[in-house]
Design a protein around this motif. Structure first.
Motif, PDB file in Angstrom:
ATOM      1  N   THR A 211       0.839  -1.197   0.000  1.00  0.00           N
ATOM      2  CA  THR A 211       0.000   0.000   0.000  1.00  0.00           C
ATOM      3  C   THR A 211       0.874   1.247   0.000  1.00  0.00           C
ATOM      4  O   THR A 211       2.056   1.204   0.376  1.00  0.00           O
ATOM      5  CB  THR A 211      -0.922   0.058   1.232  1.00  0.00           C
ATOM      6  N   LEU A 212       0.258   2.336  -0.385  1.00  0.00           N
ATOM      7  CA  LEU A 212       0.956   3.616  -0.383  1.00  0.00           C
ATOM      8  C   LEU A 212       1.336   4.007   1.039  1.00  0.00           C
ATOM      9  O   LEU A 212       2.448   4.487   1.284  1.00  0.00           O
ATOM     10  CB  LEU A 212       0.062   4.685  -1.018  1.00  0.00           C
ATOM     11  N   GLU A 213       0.436   3.790   1.980  1.00  0.00           N
ATOM     12  CA  GLU A 213       0.748   4.169   3.359  1.00  0.00           C
ATOM     13  C   GLU A 213       1.941   3.379   3.895  1.00  0.00           C
ATOM     14  O   GLU A 213       2.790   3.944   4.605  1.00  0.00           O
ATOM     15  CB  GLU A 213      -0.461   3.973   4.268  1.00  0.00           C
ATOM     16  N   GLN A 214       2.021   2.091   3.586  1.00  0.00           N
ATOM     17  CA  GLN A 214       3.175   1.308   4.042  1.00  0.00           C
ATOM     18  C   GLN A 214       4.475   1.907   3.530  1.00  0.00           C
ATOM     19  O   GLN A 214       5.467   2.002   4.259  1.00  0.00           O
ATOM     20  CB  GLN A 214       3.044  -0.139   3.572  1.00  0.00           C
ATOM     21  N   ALA A 215       4.483   2.319   2.284  1.00  0.00           N
ATOM     22  CA  ALA A 215       5.685   2.921   1.702  1.00  0.00           C
ATOM     23  C   ALA A 215       6.058   4.211   2.410  1.00  0.00           C
ATOM     24  O   ALA A 215       7.233   4.474   2.692  1.00  0.00           O
ATOM     25  CB  ALA A 215       5.463   3.186   0.215  1.00  0.00           C
ATOM     26  N   VAL A 216       5.050   5.014   2.731  1.00  0.00           N
ATOM     27  CA  VAL A 216       5.277   6.296   3.408  1.00  0.00           C
ATOM     28  C   VAL A 216       5.840   6.072   4.812  1.00  0.00           C
ATOM     29  O   VAL A 216       6.778   6.759   5.244  1.00  0.00           O
ATOM     30  CB  VAL A 216       3.961   7.094   3.451  1.00  0.00           C
ATOM     31  N   LEU A 217       5.274   5.119   5.522  1.00  0.00           N
ATOM     32  CA  LEU A 217       5.741   4.842   6.878  1.00  0.00           C
ATOM     33  C   LEU A 217       7.140   4.232   6.886  1.00  0.00           C
ATOM     34  O   LEU A 217       7.823   4.242   7.917  1.00  0.00           O
ATOM     35  CB  LEU A 217       4.744   3.926   7.593  1.00  0.00           C
ATOM     36  N   LYS A 218       7.575   3.698   5.745  1.00  0.00           N
ATOM     37  CA  LYS A 218       8.944   3.188   5.594  1.00  0.00           C
ATOM     38  C   LYS A 218       9.855   4.219   4.930  1.00  0.00           C
ATOM     39  O   LYS A 218      10.955   3.898   4.510  1.00  0.00           O
ATOM     40  CB  LYS A 218       8.930   1.902   4.769  1.00  0.00           C
ATOM     41  N   VAL A 246     -10.694   7.323  -5.629  1.00  0.00           N
ATOM     42  CA  VAL A 246     -10.058   6.045  -5.285  1.00  0.00           C
ATOM     43  C   VAL A 246     -10.766   4.862  -5.943  1.00  0.00           C
ATOM     44  O   VAL A 246     -10.146   3.820  -6.170  1.00  0.00           O
ATOM     45  CB  VAL A 246     -10.028   5.870  -3.749  1.00  0.00           C
ATOM     46  N   LYS A 247     -12.049   5.013  -6.271  1.00  0.00           N
ATOM     47  CA  LYS A 247     -12.828   3.886  -6.811  1.00  0.00           C
ATOM     48  C   LYS A 247     -12.133   3.263  -8.016  1.00  0.00           C
ATOM     49  O   LYS A 247     -11.800   3.940  -8.977  1.00  0.00           O
ATOM     50  CB  LYS A 247     -14.228   4.352  -7.195  1.00  0.00           C
ATOM     51  N   GLY A 248     -11.910   1.960  -7.936  1.00  0.00           N
ATOM     52  CA  GLY A 248     -11.233   1.249  -9.004  1.00  0.00           C
ATOM     53  C   GLY A 248      -9.724   1.387  -8.974  1.00  0.00           C
ATOM     54  O   GLY A 248      -9.029   0.819  -9.820  1.00  0.00           O
ATOM     55  N   HIS A 249      -9.216   2.134  -7.996  1.00  0.00           N
ATOM     56  CA  HIS A 249      -7.771   2.379  -7.898  1.00  0.00           C
ATOM     57  C   HIS A 249      -7.320   2.253  -6.434  1.00  0.00           C
ATOM     58  O   HIS A 249      -6.876   3.229  -5.834  1.00  0.00           O
ATOM     59  CB  HIS A 249      -7.420   3.774  -8.433  1.00  0.00           C
ATOM     60  N   PRO A 250      -7.440   1.059  -5.841  1.00  0.00           N
ATOM     61  CA  PRO A 250      -7.039   0.910  -4.436  1.00  0.00           C
ATOM     62  C   PRO A 250      -5.584   1.300  -4.230  1.00  0.00           C
ATOM     63  O   PRO A 250      -4.721   0.991  -5.060  1.00  0.00           O
ATOM     64  CB  PRO A 250      -7.267  -0.587  -4.167  1.00  0.00           C
ATOM     65  N   SER A 251      -5.339   2.008  -3.142  1.00  0.00           N
ATOM     66  CA  SER A 251      -3.997   2.516  -2.849  1.00  0.00           C
ATOM     67  C   SER A 251      -3.495   3.454  -3.947  1.00  0.00           C
ATOM     68  O   SER A 251      -2.299   3.646  -4.110  1.00  0.00           O
ATOM     69  CB  SER A 251      -3.004   1.368  -2.624  1.00  0.00           C
ATOM     70  N   GLY A 264      -4.072   5.634   8.305  1.00  0.00           N
ATOM     71  CA  GLY A 264      -4.719   4.337   8.470  1.00  0.00           C
ATOM     72  C   GLY A 264      -5.352   3.843   7.185  1.00  0.00           C
ATOM     73  O   GLY A 264      -5.592   2.633   7.023  1.00  0.00           O
ATOM     74  N   MET A 265      -5.621   4.753   6.250  1.00  0.00           N
ATOM     75  CA  MET A 265      -6.130   4.354   4.940  1.00  0.00           C
ATOM     76  C   MET A 265      -4.971   3.891   4.050  1.00  0.00           C
ATOM     77  O   MET A 265      -3.860   4.414   4.164  1.00  0.00           O
ATOM     78  CB  MET A 265      -6.853   5.529   4.268  1.00  0.00           C
ATOM     79  N   PRO A 266      -5.196   2.922   3.171  1.00  0.00           N
ATOM     80  CA  PRO A 266      -4.119   2.480   2.272  1.00  0.00           C
ATOM     81  C   PRO A 266      -3.565   3.617   1.410  1.00  0.00           C
ATOM     82  O   PRO A 266      -2.417   3.565   0.983  1.00  0.00           O
ATOM     83  CB  PRO A 266      -4.796   1.416   1.403  1.00  0.00           C
ATOM     84  N   GLU A 267      -4.390   4.656   1.181  1.00  0.00           N
ATOM     85  CA  GLU A 267      -4.000   5.771   0.320  1.00  0.00           C
ATOM     86  C   GLU A 267      -3.322   6.898   1.076  1.00  0.00           C
ATOM     87  O   GLU A 267      -2.945   7.919   0.473  1.00  0.00           O
ATOM     88  CB  GLU A 267      -5.244   6.325  -0.396  1.00  0.00           C
ATOM     89  N   ALA A 268      -3.135   6.763   2.378  1.00  0.00           N
ATOM     90  CA  ALA A 268      -2.611   7.871   3.189  1.00  0.00           C
ATOM     91  C   ALA A 268      -1.145   8.140   2.885  1.00  0.00           C
ATOM     92  O   ALA A 268      -0.306   7.253   2.946  1.00  0.00           O
ATOM     93  CB  ALA A 268      -2.790   7.563   4.671  1.00  0.00           C
ATOM     94  N   ALA A 269      -0.862   9.383   2.531  1.00  0.00           N
ATOM     95  CA  ALA A 269       0.513   9.825   2.265  1.00  0.00           C
ATOM     96  C   ALA A 269       0.669  11.307   2.546  1.00  0.00           C
ATOM     97  O   ALA A 269       1.644  11.741   3.151  1.00  0.00           O
ATOM     98  CB  ALA A 269       0.902   9.528   0.814  1.00  0.00           C
ATOM     99  N   ILE A 270      -0.320  12.099   2.094  1.00  0.00           N
ATOM    100  CA  ILE A 270      -0.317  13.548   2.309  1.00  0.00           C
ATOM    101  C   ILE A 270      -1.605  13.921   3.027  1.00  0.00           C
ATOM    102  O   ILE A 270      -2.703  13.535   2.597  1.00  0.00           O
ATOM    103  CB  ILE A 270      -0.200  14.316   0.984  1.00  0.00           C
ATOM    104  N   CYS A 271      -1.476  14.637   4.122  1.00  0.00           N
ATOM    105  CA  CYS A 271      -2.621  15.015   4.949  1.00  0.00           C
ATOM    106  C   CYS A 271      -2.756  16.535   4.975  1.00  0.00           C
ATOM    107  O   CYS A 271      -1.757  17.255   4.971  1.00  0.00           O
ATOM    108  CB  CYS A 271      -2.461  14.495   6.374  1.00  0.00           C
TER     109      CYS A 271
END
Length: 358
Positions: A211-218, A246-251, A264-271
């Motif tokens: 997921t995008l969030e996993q990459a960001v947290l790493k 996001v529909k049809g484009h998870p993460s 906490g969302m798979p798409e989380a990177a910029i808040c």
């Protein structure tokens, strides 16, 4: 004495150099000042006076304007904001109601650009429609031209609002709603006019992570060197509007823009957390975890009118990487000394959360 001075400078300078962003600095370790509603020109005085009589408080909040996108980038701003309205058929915004409300205004859209299909760029339909680039395609082409003339520029963040809110006044133009299909067209417009080589997309940051969030947290953000000459787009909308993207484009797989996603969302990177004074500790916590945060130094002309820099000072301390202002230059609409820059007068520096001075 000269030898002692030389030794002193040699020992001092590495510390200074190490605290400045180097090519290997991840882009989430940068702190950048940018502009809000970067395309906006002033409402014509004839119309503004008429609207001001009806609602002076609301009109005071939008009493500002900006120089061109290229001029802002030339000053060193590295975060711009562009609002878009969908206009699939063309012509929806070709004749704003405000033109008829106050006769004698300068001619509008003399080239007929608003009659053509595609996304349009302005602040508020029918009243705040003067803009430095009438179509999104023109904005993108200007960005590309500037970028290719300055190929080694530091990355530029483009914050976007997908405008589809109707006005509460009867008879005003009702915008088209943003749907996944409309967002597909938005992605295509960016790719067609700016080009993939000028972009950092969610796919680039996600890399090998699920997921995008996993990459960001790493901390998988690109380095400054890798990001030079590129743009990062952010859809600054909340649910449910951002979830349509996001529909049809998870993460955000295959998408061009990042979204304002909750941690906490798979798409989380910029808040987006726009109140740095109230949200300072929350912003700092997110920044330390690896997210990029956008906040504001001022809004609705309030801080500028009272020369109050407390929000800007909180934004700097918080570590928010993107700090938006309407006043990288002093206002030309009212008398004030309010102007925003870092202490050295610039708009780009090492994020204090990651600074070696801390």
């Amino acid at each position: 004495m000269k030898n002692l001075l030389s030794i002193f400078l040699i020992t001092l300078l590495p510390g200074i150099a190490n605290d400045a962003p180097g090519d290997n600095t991840p882009i989430n370790h940068l702190q950048i000042i940018g502009s809000h509603n970067s395309y906006k020109r002033a409402i014509d005085p004839k119309l503004f006076k008429l609207l001001q009589k009806a609602d002076s408080i609301s009109m005071s909040k939008i009493d500002y304007e900006h120089i061109s996108l290229s001029e802002q980038l030339g000053l060193g701003l590295r975060n711009l904001e562009i609002d878009v309205y969908a206009d699939t058929a063309g012509g929806k915004y070709a004749h704003p109601k405000g033109l008829d409300m106050a006769p004698g205004q300068p001619a509008y859209d003399t080239e007929g650009l608003m009659n053509k299909p595609g996304f349009k760029v302005f602040h508020i339909q029918d009243i705040d429609y003067r803009t430095n680039c009438a179509t999104f395609a023109l904005c993108l082409q200007e960005l590309k031209k500037w970028s290719e003339a300055h190929p080694n520029h530091s990355p530029v963040f483009i914050t976007m609002n997908a405008k589809d809110e109707p006005m509460k006044r009867p008879g005003f133009t009702i915008p088209d709603k943003f749907t996944p299909a409309i967002y597909d067209k938005l992605d295509k417009e960016i790719l067609d006019n700016l080009g993939p080589k000028h972009l950092i997309t969610p796919d680039d940051v996600r890399g090998k992570y699920q997921t995008l969030e996993q990459a960001v947290l790493k901390n998988n953000w690109p380095t400054l060197k890798q990001a030079r000459g590129r743009f990062i787009f952010l859809l600054d909308e909340t649910a449910p509007k951002n979830l349509e993207y996001v529909k049809g484009h998870p993460s955000l797989k295959g998408r061009v823009l990042f979204i304002n996603a909750e941690p906490g969302m798979p798409e989380a990177a910029i808040c987006v957390l726009n109140n740095a004074k109230k949200q300072l500790s929350e912003i700092t916590s997110l920044v330390k975890k690896g997210y990029i945060v956008r906040t504001r130094a001022d809004s609705d002309t309030e801080e500028a009118r009272t020369n109050d820099k407390s929000s800007f000072e909180a934004a700097m301390r918080s570590g928010a990487q993107l700090i938006s202002t309407d006043y990288y230059k002093k206002s030309t609409h009212f008398k004030s000394d309010y102007v925003v820059s870092f202490p050295d007068g610039g708009y780009f520096r090492m994020d204090p959360v990651f600074s070696k001075k801390n």
